[in-house]
Design a protein around this motif. Structure first.
Motif, short mmCIF file in Angstrom:
data_model
loop_
_atom_site.label_atom_id
_atom_site.label_comp_id
_atom_site.label_asym_id
_atom_site.label_seq_id
_atom_site.Cartn_x
_atom_site.Cartn_y
_atom_site.Cartn_z
N PRO A 26 26.59 33.33 28.08
CA PRO A 26 26.57 32.16 27.21
C PRO A 26 26.45 30.87 28.02
N ALA A 27 26.09 29.81 27.36
CA ALA A 27 25.98 28.52 28.03
C ALA A 27 27.33 28.11 28.60
N ILE A 28 27.27 27.41 29.73
CA ILE A 28 28.51 27.00 30.39
C ILE A 28 29.14 25.85 29.61
N THR A 29 30.42 25.99 29.32
CA THR A 29 31.17 24.95 28.62
C THR A 29 31.61 23.89 29.63
N GLU A 30 31.32 22.65 29.33
CA GLU A 30 31.62 21.56 30.27
C GLU A 30 33.03 21.03 30.06
N ASP A 31 34.00 21.90 30.23
CA ASP A 31 35.40 21.47 30.16
C ASP A 31 36.11 21.74 31.49
N PHE A 32 35.39 21.49 32.57
CA PHE A 32 35.92 21.77 33.90
C PHE A 32 37.10 20.86 34.24
N LYS A 33 38.09 21.47 34.90
CA LYS A 33 39.27 20.75 35.37
C LYS A 33 39.57 21.18 36.80
N PRO A 34 40.26 20.33 37.56
CA PRO A 34 40.62 20.73 38.93
C PRO A 34 41.46 21.99 38.94
N SER A 35 41.23 22.84 39.91
CA SER A 35 42.05 24.04 40.07
C SER A 35 43.50 23.63 40.32
N SER A 49 37.12 26.78 31.02
CA SER A 49 37.82 27.72 30.13
C SER A 49 37.17 29.10 30.10
N GLN A 50 35.93 29.20 30.58
CA GLN A 50 35.24 30.50 30.62
C GLN A 50 35.46 31.25 31.92
N GLY A 90 27.60 22.91 43.21
CA GLY A 90 27.14 24.16 42.63
C GLY A 90 28.21 24.81 41.79
N THR A 91 27.76 25.70 40.90
CA THR A 91 28.65 26.42 39.99
C THR A 91 28.37 27.91 40.12
N THR A 92 29.40 28.71 40.05
CA THR A 92 29.20 30.16 40.13
C THR A 92 28.24 30.63 39.05
N ALA A 93 27.50 31.68 39.34
CA ALA A 93 26.49 32.18 38.40
C ALA A 93 27.10 32.85 37.19
N GLY A 94 28.37 33.18 37.28
CA GLY A 94 29.05 33.83 36.16
C GLY A 94 30.53 33.57 36.24
N PRO A 95 31.29 33.98 35.23
CA PRO A 95 32.74 33.76 35.25
C PRO A 95 33.43 34.67 36.25
N MET A 96 34.52 34.17 36.82
CA MET A 96 35.32 34.93 37.75
C MET A 96 36.38 35.72 36.99
N ASP A 97 36.92 36.76 37.64
CA ASP A 97 38.12 37.39 37.11
C ASP A 97 39.23 36.34 37.03
#
Length: 373
Positions: A26-35, A49-50, A90-97
């Motif tokens: 699915p499209a990446i949700t732009e709700d990124f927050k600092p780790s 959140s994904q 850059g952003t990972t190509a998919g969600p992480m565990d």
């Protein structure tokens, strides 16, 4: 250490602790927050959140920047692109565990840590860390409950001709009632980690605090020490000898802990547990020293067979776990066999995880209420 045990461990460890890119994602949700494990005030790395991770590295003169987090890009990492402002992004190509992951950054062939992230000891070096929010992270969250104490101790080791370090978790209230004694879990880290891993990466102290506050466990001590007495490199586990560490643990550390803490200094009051290589150490030492421990736990660290155990009456609990992306059927089959042989054996499978700390956090949460009943 037996070769078949070594093979089993590498089977576990070869399961990637990262989720691979998904097709038709699915499209990446732009709700990124600092780790949550960033350096103070640092905006990157970020997670959404994904479960995607996003990086930003300042290396204006670099030709190539790759993050070794296992998704997309060259050599299994995430290749960053240089933006107009000179920053590599850059952003990972998919969600992480979900959960905690180690990573590093390769800049023009040189390996570095991400200046934005805190460092954790893993893979025999201090590595950057990132935390992907887990749906069940409440059990290891920092809460407004009574907290125990994690303290460093230095204990004499004649066999290694030095003082060695361990960390001891004492539960809330330990220092108030001087007459109360506590069982002890000797808890081992994995290959390439050290005695800081279970508290820093595993949050075992917070898991304990929360379980005690909820009335789900009887308080006990946890002792965490360095499990390597002969240094080995990746792929060299066959050269690891258990005897030197067994001497440190059984003949030096345990007597020191019993003499300096209020412990139940009997086999009924001792457990040994470990993740990955620490599970292999647990397996071997508990079999070699059946009069020392009564509760055994292997977390992604192999299995027990009934024929290996010399005296069934001395074993109060066998707990075996792994992630669903490891070898869950092997764990389930082993526990089924142990139960059929009359052992109090329990299996646990962490859903959606592999050879990684969320597997072991969850495993410890399931193990703790079963101990010292």
């Amino acid at each position: 250490m037996k070769q078949n045990s070594i093979a089993k461990l590498w089977g576990f460890m070869l399961c990637s602790c990262m989720a691979f890119a998904q097709t038709n994602a699915p499209a990446i949700t732009e709700d990124f927050k600092p780790s949550t494990v960033n350096q103070p005030g640092q905006e990157y790395p970020q997670v959404n959140s994904q479960g995607y991770a996003r990086f930003q590295i300042a290396a204006p003169d670099a030709k190539s920047v790759v993050v070794s987090l296992g998704l997309g890009g060259a050599k299994g990492g995430t290749t960053l692109e240089k933006a107009e402002d000179g920053l590599w992004k850059g952003t990972t190509a998919g969600p992480m565990d979900e959960g905690f992951h180690y990573y590093h950054v390769t800049v023009d062939g040189g390996v570095f840590n991400d200046p934005g992230a805190l460092n954790f000891y893993g893979s025999t070096r201090w590595e950057s860390g990132i935390e992907i929010p887990a749906h069940d992270q409440d059990f290891y969250a920092l809460k407004d409950v009574p907290h125990g104490n994690v303290q460093q101790i230095l204990f004499p080791s004649k066999s290694t001709n030095t003082s060695r370090r361990a960390y001891v978790y004492t539960p809330p209230g330990y220092h108030k009632d001087k007459s109360k004694t506590y069982p002890v879990v000797y808890l081992q880290h994995g290959w390439g980690e050290d005695e800081t891993a279970w508290s820093n990466q595993g949050h075992v102290n917070l898991i304990m605090d929360n379980l005690i506050a909820e009335g789900k466990i009887k308080p006990f001590l946890i002792v965490m020490t360095y499990g390597m007495t002969n240094e080995i490199k990746w792929g060299g586990m066959s050269s690891f000898k258990i005897e030197p560490f067994q001497t440190v643990l059984v003949d030096e550390l345990i007597p020191y802990v019993d003499a300096n803490f209020r412990t139940v200094a009997t086999p009924a009051g001792r457990a040994m547990a470990g993740l990955s290589m620490g599970g292999m150490e647990t397996h071997t030492i508990t079999l070699n020293k059946p009069d020392v421990f009564s509760h055994y736990a292997l977390l992604s660290g192999g299995v027990y067979k009934p024929e290996e155990i010399k005296d069934k009456s001395k074993v109060k609990l066998i707990f075996i776990s792994c992630g669903s992306k490891e070898r869950p059927e092997g764990v389930k089959d082993a526990v089924k066999t142990l139960k059929a042989a009359g052992y109090n054996a329990v299996s646990y499978i962490s859903e959606g995880t592999a050879h990684e700390f969320l597997t072991w956090r969850r495993s410890f949460k399931e193990l703790a209420p079963l101990l010292f009943k």
